[in-house]
Design an enzyme around this catalytic site. Structure first.
Site: not given
Ligand code: AMP
Length: 544
Positions: A186, A331, A440, A445
């Site tokens: 990540t 993940e 918040k 929220w």
């Molecule tokens: P990553 O593991 O780097 O791919 O990041 C995952 C995170 O990206 C998720 O937990 C979300 O917070 C954000 N994310 C992924 N797709 C979207 C989406 N379509 N809209 C908003 N946030 C997203």
């Protein structure tokens, strides 16, 4: 009683065998680091993957050992996907946009034995190779003629010489489908990156799920352009799903600007492309400026960060390109949801269509979603209650890679995503925030995503970040940082006026601030923690 069916393990090499047999003549087109466009077929690619597998045997890399790649989307990287994983080693795709300290840390944490890299990343490898003692093999993804001289990297080999020395006769080994196939960390915007170790089984099931009609709807008639990098979550699984469906693959290398992507889309007859909003903004701007009418481009998959209404209108309204919004995480392999409607478009109003398309979407069969409150109790699926999103399924991680990593699951077996979301009665999920980004104010929220989208509806706004900053009375109040387009004239008042009809009065941001830049992290997401730190006292200063 056991069923009496054949027990064929779900291995990535079975995708290679299938694509070679049934779609051997289908092309993989790659824009190379060398600058030109390269083409070959699945038949040729998998023959080269088998040469690579023989080369890895000769290098005495054992099953289960990790082989790292630092590479753009290109045919040699594709060959690594199958040559490394198919021969029972683990491909560790490294994100070159991480800081050099993080790259070095993850190469050591993964105990990588070999590193294959595009020449673009030679300076990174030169800086860190002495600090990565486990790596014994360095291979530059180039021909012998392009191999840099005097690089200082011990025994540096060219990929073409390495695989050229070996036969393409190789029987893909059969082994347990639960064996690890690839590893991706990540992005680690806070703390150390965490490794997600995919299995053959999870990757094959995910390839099926990605291809389904209500997911990305892939077929042998598609030409797919994954702009999403192969160094991050296996290009959203497209590097496996495309050969599994027999789709033509177009790999853009390092040229991700609007002009280069438009040219590739037109030249190669791309029907579907997948990427993050920042990349698509560049493409839209270029297509708008040049009044480009796409010949074959019909569908775009947008994910990784939320897609704005303005972007949806741009693609669907001005260019006739359908928008499929998808959500997922490293993940979750990554597909968690996709926004295909449940009803025919003709049965919905334009606003209903937009609302569904802009939701993060529904989970396909194979993963389940739920939202919970702070005590862990499940919240209703009414489209109103917002809580932390949790997910479980066959391609969701069970634990992070490495004994030093934290527990990943709740006591009842769900992965807590850290995203805050609603789920409506039809199963459509909408992200309202990251848990750590939520604002918040006076105990209530406020969704930063919603406030950002309102600012982005203004044509002069290029990027917007809504953050919570300290407030003497309400603890926290939202402000919106805005980056405008170069030639746009946008005023603070015009933007604030956009909020008055759209959100409750107490949700209207306390300030709009114009900034020259809004920093993005290694996977194209706003670096909100940096912004929060920089702007924390903004409102306190104003009231003093
Ligand atoms: P990553 O593991 O780097 O791919 O990041 C995952 C995170 O990206 C998720 O937990 C979300 O917070 C954000 N994310 C992924 N797709 C979207 C989406 N379509 N809209 C908003 N946030 C997203």
């Amino acid at each position: 009683m056991r069923g009496l069916m054949q027990d064929r393990p779900l291995l990535l090499s079975s995708i290679a065998e299938f694509a070679e047999r049934s779609h051997g003549d289908v092309e993989i087109v790659s824009r190379r680091v060398e600058g030109d466009v390269h083409r070959h077929t699945y038949r040729e690619a998998f023959a080269r993957s088998r040469r690579l597998a023989n080369a890895l045997d000769a290098l005495a890399l054992k099953p289960g050992e990790t082989v790292a790649s630092l590479a753009w989307n290109g045919y040699r990287h594709f060959e690594l996907y199958f040559g490394v994983s198919g021969s029972a080693r683990v491909l560790h795709t490294v994100n070159p946009r991480l800081t050099i300290e993080h790259v070095q840390w993850i190469l050591n944490h993964a105990q990588d034995r070999a590193l294959f890299f595009d020449l673009t990343f030679l300076p990174i490898v030169q800086k860190l190779h002495q600090a990565c003692p486990a790596i014994g093999v360095y291979v530059a993804l180039c021909s012998e003629a392009d191999l840099p001289q005097g690089s200082g990297i011990p025994n540096l080999m060219s990929y073409e010489t390495l695989i050229g020395a070996h036969s393409d006769r190789y029987d893909w080994p059969q082994f347990d489908e639960h064996a690890a196939s690839s590893l991706c960390y990540t992005s680690g915007t806070t703390g150390k990156p965490k490794g997600v170790l995919y299995s053959h089984r999870s990757s094959v099931l995910h390839a099926y799920a990605v291809s389904l009609p209500d997911s990305l709807n892939l077929s042998a008639r598609d030409t797919i352009l994954p702009v999403v990098p192969m160094f991050h979550v296996n290009a959203w699984g497209l590097a496996y799903a495309a050969p599994a469906m027999g789709s033509k693959l177009v790999l853009p290398g390092q040229s991700l600007d609007g002009a280069s992507l438009c040219k590739l889309i037109e030249d190669e007859g791309v029907t579907l492309a997948a990427g993050v909003p920042t990349v698509w903004q560049g493409l839209l701007d270029h297509a708008d400026a040049g009044r480009i009418r796409f010949r074959t481009f019909r569908r775009t998959v947008i994910g990784g960060a939320s897609c704005s209404r303005a972007m949806y209108d741009g693609f669907t309204g001005r260019h006739g390109v359908e928008v499929l919004h998808a959500w997922g995480m490293t993940e979750t392999s990554p597909l968690g949801t996709a926004s295909a409607p449940r009803r025919a478009p003709a049965d919905m109003t334009a606003d209903e269509r937009a609302s569904v398309a802009l939701s993060q979407g529904r989970a396909p069969f194979g993963v389940e979603l739920r939202i919970v409150d702070e005590s862990g109790a499940e919240l209703p699926r009414d489209g109103l209650a917002a809580g932390e999103l949790q997910i479980r399924g066959a391609w969701v991680l069970s634990a992070y890679f490495g004994a030093d990593q934290p527990e990943a699951l709740t006591t009842d077996g769900w992965f807590a995503t850290g995203d805050i979301a609603t789920i409506d009665g039809d199963g459509f999920m909408r992200i309202t925030d990251r848990a750590k980004d939520v604002i918040k104010s006076g105990g209530e929220w406020i969704s930063s995503a919603e406030l950002e989208n309102i600012a982005l509806a203004h044509p002069g706004v290029l990027r917007a970040a809504c953050i919570g900053v300290k407030h003497a009375r309400w603890d926290e109040r939202p402000i919106v940082l805005v980056m405008t387009r170069p030639d746009a004239s946008v005023t603070r008042e015009a933007l604030l006026a956009l909020y008055t009809d759209r959100v409750a009065k107490w949700q209207v941001p306390d300030d709009i601030v114009f900034v020259d830049d809004l920093p993005l992290g290694a996977t194209g997401k706003l670096l909100k923690h940096t912004l929060r730190e920089a702007w924390r006292d903004h409102l306190l200063a104003a009231t003093q």
